[in-house]
Design a protein around this motif. Structure first.
Motif, PDB file in Angstrom:
ATOM      1  N   ASN A  55     -11.891  44.176 -16.688  1.00 53.65           N
ATOM      2  CA  ASN A  55     -11.099  43.904 -17.880  1.00 53.65           C
ATOM      3  C   ASN A  55     -10.641  42.467 -17.913  1.00 53.65           C
ATOM      4  N   SER A  56     -10.396  41.988 -19.131  1.00 52.56           N
ATOM      5  CA  SER A  56      -9.790  40.668 -19.325  1.00 52.56           C
ATOM      6  C   SER A  56      -8.598  40.801 -20.235  1.00 52.56           C
ATOM      7  N   VAL A  98      -8.704  33.601 -12.883  1.00 54.24           N
ATOM      8  CA  VAL A  98      -7.614  33.112 -13.731  1.00 54.24           C
ATOM      9  C   VAL A  98      -8.056  31.773 -14.288  1.00 54.24           C
ATOM     10  N   GLU A  99      -8.023  31.662 -15.613  1.00 56.63           N
ATOM     11  CA  GLU A  99      -8.472  30.439 -16.268  1.00 56.63           C
ATOM     12  C   GLU A  99      -7.391  29.962 -17.235  1.00 56.63           C
ATOM     13  N   ILE A 147      -7.098  36.093 -17.888  1.00 58.97           N
ATOM     14  CA  ILE A 147      -7.107  36.750 -16.582  1.00 58.97           C
ATOM     15  C   ILE A 147      -8.138  37.863 -16.625  1.00 58.97           C
ATOM     16  N   THR A 148      -9.091  37.803 -15.716  1.00 61.29           N
ATOM     17  CA  THR A 148     -10.149  38.809 -15.634  1.00 61.29           C
ATOM     18  C   THR A 148     -10.070  39.489 -14.282  1.00 61.29           C
ATOM     19  N   LEU A 149     -10.011  40.805 -14.301  1.00 61.12           N
ATOM     20  CA  LEU A 149     -10.036  41.591 -13.067  1.00 61.12           C
ATOM     21  C   LEU A 149     -11.376  42.300 -12.987  1.00 61.12           C
ATOM     22  N   ILE A 172      -0.030  41.888 -13.666  1.00 57.77           N
ATOM     23  CA  ILE A 172      -1.081  42.771 -14.158  1.00 57.77           C
ATOM     24  C   ILE A 172      -1.273  43.891 -13.143  1.00 57.77           C
ATOM     25  N   ILE A 173      -1.221  45.123 -13.624  1.00 62.58           N
ATOM     26  CA  ILE A 173      -1.486  46.286 -12.777  1.00 62.58           C
ATOM     27  C   ILE A 173      -2.811  46.890 -13.218  1.00 62.58           C
TER      28      ILE A 173
END
Length: 137
Positions: free
Chosen positions: A50-51, A94-95, A105-107, A133-134
């Motif tokens: 996800n982003s 993180v960009e 933020i991309t996880l 972010i969780i």
């Protein structure tokens, strides 16, 4: 002579009482209002990749740190004051871009059996803020 001594003592008492009170300006020193103005401070994502995009009203903030599951990420090679940077990790990215007002933020997919918590900390002067972010398991 007694009047001079009494007036002198009263003047000293008045001086000491006045010097012990804080003025309105002294009370606000070190208390900064939100000068970053994050569009969002918390988010919950599912376990898929996800982003999320967070915006700020200010461009003067700098990166304070990043932690994943309460473990600080090494940022020695990152220019924390830059308006544009990318921090890539095996679990996240993180960009900061567009002159410092957008944070993406991309996880990556969470294949663990526990949730992941990513915290991006920011600072502007004496004001500290951040995004938490969780990601579900």
């Amino acid at each position: 002579m007694k009047k001079i001594v009494i007036y002198g003592i009263l003047a000293l008492i008045g001086f000491f009482m006045n010097s012990c009170t804080k003025s309105e300006n002294e009370e606000i020193i070190g208390k900064w209002d939100d000068n970053i103005k994050l569009s969002q401070k918390t988010a919950t994502l599912n376990s898929n990749e996800n982003s999320i995009t967070i915006t700020t009203e200010s461009t003067f903030w700098w990166l304070g740190g990043i932690s994943l599951n309460n473990k600080n990420i090494e940022l020695a090679d990152v220019e924390k004051l830059s308006k544009n940077f990318v921090i890539a990790n095996s679990d996240f990215q993180v960009e900061r871009k567009e002159d410092g007002k957008k944070i993406i933020i991309t996880l990556k997919q969470n294949n663990t059996n526990s949730e992941r918590i990513l915290v991006v900390s920011m600072q502007n002067g004496d004001y500290f803020d951040g995004v938490r972010i969780i990601q579900a398991k």
